[in-house]
Every structure is written in C-alpha cells, then in structure tokens.
Design an enzyme around this catalytic site. Structure first.
Site, mmCIF file in Angstrom:
data_model
loop_
_atom_site.group_PDB
_atom_site.id
_atom_site.type_symbol
_atom_site.label_atom_id
_atom_site.label_comp_id
_atom_site.label_asym_id
_atom_site.label_seq_id
_atom_site.Cartn_x
_atom_site.Cartn_y
_atom_site.Cartn_z
ATOM 1 N N HIS A 45 39.038 6.555 59.646
ATOM 2 C CA HIS A 45 39.929 7.378 58.829
ATOM 3 C C HIS A 45 40.226 8.688 59.523
ATOM 4 O O HIS A 45 39.522 9.111 60.441
ATOM 5 C CB HIS A 45 39.341 7.621 57.429
ATOM 6 C CG HIS A 45 38.273 8.660 57.376
ATOM 7 N ND1 HIS A 45 38.238 9.642 56.424
ATOM 8 C CD2 HIS A 45 37.205 8.882 58.162
ATOM 9 C CE1 HIS A 45 37.183 10.414 56.620
ATOM 10 N NE2 HIS A 45 36.542 9.972 57.663
ATOM 11 N N CYS A 99 36.874 15.465 59.443
ATOM 12 C CA CYS A 99 35.588 14.788 59.239
ATOM 13 C C CYS A 99 34.810 14.762 60.553
ATOM 14 O O CYS A 99 35.409 14.662 61.630
ATOM 15 C CB CYS A 99 35.831 13.360 58.742
ATOM 16 S SG CYS A 99 34.316 12.423 58.431
ATOM 17 N N GLN A 117 33.495 7.210 48.167
ATOM 18 C CA GLN A 117 34.171 7.643 46.950
ATOM 19 C C GLN A 117 35.119 6.531 46.502
ATOM 20 O O GLN A 117 35.728 5.854 47.327
ATOM 21 C CB GLN A 117 34.937 8.940 47.205
ATOM 22 C CG GLN A 117 34.015 10.116 47.489
ATOM 23 C CD GLN A 117 34.778 11.375 47.807
ATOM 24 O OE1 GLN A 117 35.590 11.832 47.015
ATOM 25 N NE2 GLN A 117 34.520 11.939 48.980
ATOM 26 N N SER A 140 37.168 14.842 48.816
ATOM 27 C CA SER A 140 37.000 15.399 50.158
ATOM 28 C C SER A 140 38.301 15.925 50.744
ATOM 29 O O SER A 140 38.284 16.817 51.590
ATOM 30 C CB SER A 140 36.435 14.340 51.105
ATOM 31 O OG SER A 140 35.161 13.941 50.669
ATOM 32 N N HIS A 143 43.254 11.286 53.043
ATOM 33 C CA HIS A 143 42.896 10.405 54.149
ATOM 34 C C HIS A 143 44.045 9.463 54.520
ATOM 35 O O HIS A 143 44.834 9.089 53.655
ATOM 36 C CB HIS A 143 41.738 9.461 53.755
ATOM 37 C CG HIS A 143 40.567 10.130 53.127
ATOM 38 N ND1 HIS A 143 39.398 10.356 53.813
ATOM 39 C CD2 HIS A 143 40.371 10.608 51.866
ATOM 40 C CE1 HIS A 143 38.524 10.933 52.987
ATOM 41 N NE2 HIS A 143 39.103 11.091 51.811
#
Length: 149
Positions: A45, A99, A117, A140, A143
């Site tokens: 991702h 990330c 998630q 977060s 993505h």
C-alpha cells in the site's frame, strides 16, 4: 473450537488474564479477535496521512498538516500515475508513502481477516491479485492498495 480457525492459527490462553487469544503460527503475531476463514492475502500500500489521521506524523514528516482533501488529491494523482504506467507502485510507495512499509516498497506481507483496519481489510479482500484499489479511507489516512497475493 480450534477446528473453526483458519489454517495456521492456534487458540491459546493468556498467562496474565486467562483470556483466549489467537496466534498466527507463521508470523508469530497474536490477536484477541478470532480470525475468520478467508485465508491470507498479501498486499502493498501507499499511505498518505493528513492532519485528522490518528497519528499525523511519519518517517517523512514530524507533523503532517495537510488536509484530508489535499491527501485525497495526492492519492488520486499517485493512483493515476501507477495505473497509466508512468510510475511503478513499489518505487512510488518507497518515496511517497507515510507508512514505515515504504522501506519495503509498501509491502505489508501476508495477513488474515481481523489483522488490519476493517475498511483496509475489506478493500484488500475485494481485489483480485494484481489489482489496484480506489482510494481507501481509514483512521490512519488514505491508501492505495495493490493486492499481491
């Protein structure tokens, strides 16, 4: 109850609480929630965080101040570059993802249901191998997911 677990999972009991937990024998990661069938998937991702992200900082920036709208625009541009062949997913994730998986070209390795998630998990399982997601919103950030296995 163990026969209801996906292959590679084992139920154990916490020494401190006595509660059951589940151990993935391959990854040695544990979780309280019972994993569900559906097998494992593998994905990479590219994450773009924004100031409303649950942790608005990354390896690239100590404090992320961009808006959710700005993050979405960035994700859309990255996705278009990847889909058109102008950019390589792994290379772009290495330089642009917020990330720590950026070190590995965005590769998250294999995971099962219950480990990510929910919106991320649902999007990944809905993709075919080699398919790129539309923008996916989680706590977060935003993505782009590439299912790799």
């Amino acid at each position: 109850m163990a026969e209801d677990l996906p292959s590679g999972w084992e139920m154990r009991y916490s020494n401190s609480t006595g509660r059951p937990y589940y151990l993935n024998l391959a990854t040695k990661q544990s979780q309280w929630e019972k994993p569900t069938a559906g097998g494992t998937v593998r994905a990479s991702h590219l994450l773009v965080k924004h100031r409303e992200s649950r942790r608005p900082s990354s390896w690239k920036e100590a404090q992320i101040t961009r808006s959710k709208e700005e993050a979405l625009e960035m994700v859309i541009q990255y996705r278009e570059a990847i889909a058109s062949g102008r950019a390589d997913f792994g290379q772009l994730a290495s330089t642009e993802s917020d990330c720590s998986s950026a070190r590995k070209g965005g590769d998250l390795g294999p995971f099962s249901r219950g480990q990510m998630q929910k919106p991320f998990e649902d999007a990944t399982y809905a993709l075919n191998v080699g398919e790129l997601s539309s923008p996916v919103f989680t706590d977060s950030g935003i993505h782009i997911i590439l299912r790799t296995g």
